[in-house]
Design an enzyme around this catalytic site. Sequence first.
Site, PDB file in Angstrom:
ATOM      1  N   HIS A  72       0.851  -1.190   0.000  1.00  0.00           N
ATOM      2  CA  HIS A  72       0.000   0.000   0.000  1.00  0.00           C
ATOM      3  C   HIS A  72       0.888   1.242   0.000  1.00  0.00           C
ATOM      4  CE1 HIS A  72      -3.791  -2.050   1.862  1.00  0.00           C
ATOM      5  NE2 HIS A  72      -3.232  -2.807   0.932  1.00  0.00           N
ATOM      6  N   GLU A  74       1.002   3.917   1.848  1.00  0.00           N
ATOM      7  CA  GLU A  74       1.533   4.344   3.148  1.00  0.00           C
ATOM      8  C   GLU A  74       2.661   3.423   3.615  1.00  0.00           C
ATOM      9  OE1 GLU A  74      -2.953   5.216   3.090  1.00  0.00           O
ATOM     10  OE2 GLU A  74      -1.642   3.579   2.477  1.00  0.00           O
ATOM     11  N   CYS A 102      -5.574   2.188   6.017  1.00  0.00           N
ATOM     12  CA  CYS A 102      -6.239   0.985   6.508  1.00  0.00           C
ATOM     13  C   CYS A 102      -5.569   0.570   7.815  1.00  0.00           C
ATOM     14  CB  CYS A 102      -6.151  -0.136   5.470  1.00  0.00           C
ATOM     15  SG  CYS A 102      -4.500  -0.845   5.283  1.00  0.00           S
ATOM     16  N   CYS A 105      -1.844  -0.251   7.384  1.00  0.00           N
ATOM     17  CA  CYS A 105      -0.997   0.924   7.154  1.00  0.00           C
ATOM     18  C   CYS A 105      -0.889   1.804   8.397  1.00  0.00           C
ATOM     19  CB  CYS A 105      -1.519   1.720   5.976  1.00  0.00           C
ATOM     20  SG  CYS A 105      -1.318   0.857   4.411  1.00  0.00           S
TER      21      CYS A 105
END
Length: 187
Positions: A72, A74, A102, A105
């Site tokens: 992801h 991040e 999320c 992250c």
Amino acid sequence: MINYDMATPAAARSGITPFDEDCIRAIVRFTARTLETPNPVPFGALIVNTRTGETLMRAVNAVRREYDPSSHAETRTVRLACKKLKSISLAGYTMYSTCEPCAMCMANALWAGLDRVVFGTTIADASRFVNQIHIPAKEVSRRSDMPCVVEGPVLRELCNTLFTHPNMQKVFRTWSTHSRSAKAGKR
């Protein structure tokens, strides 16, 4: 064309500064560059020095490109920033993300010791287009022993344009078909 000047004045929201809005705009611009590529993504993250505002690192989601479900935006940005600093600590830094992190992250941001996380659109907004884990970033932070200020949404409408862009919508349709097929196979 994305209008980067969409905004509710920063003064109208506590804790959010004009600099925070500038950083969100910067990561939206960076992420929007992917919209004209064969692999567009709406998720981007930027890490800056909390005190000086100097940019340390930025990245976009690369889950499909790297065949890595943890890639992801991040998490990638944290990984790259830590490698650049040759440190596991990002204390003294703030992360800006086009979307609310999320749970994975946000946990990664906490383990890295980030001072703040500022996000654009929300998990609820993103879930209109892609699968999400419905645990707010503020909740993950609140339930941890590691302090981190989580603020958002900031420039939510602007960040939502990354999700509603026609090229992104076209790609989401292929993602949706794939995720529905995967879910059907689990039943």
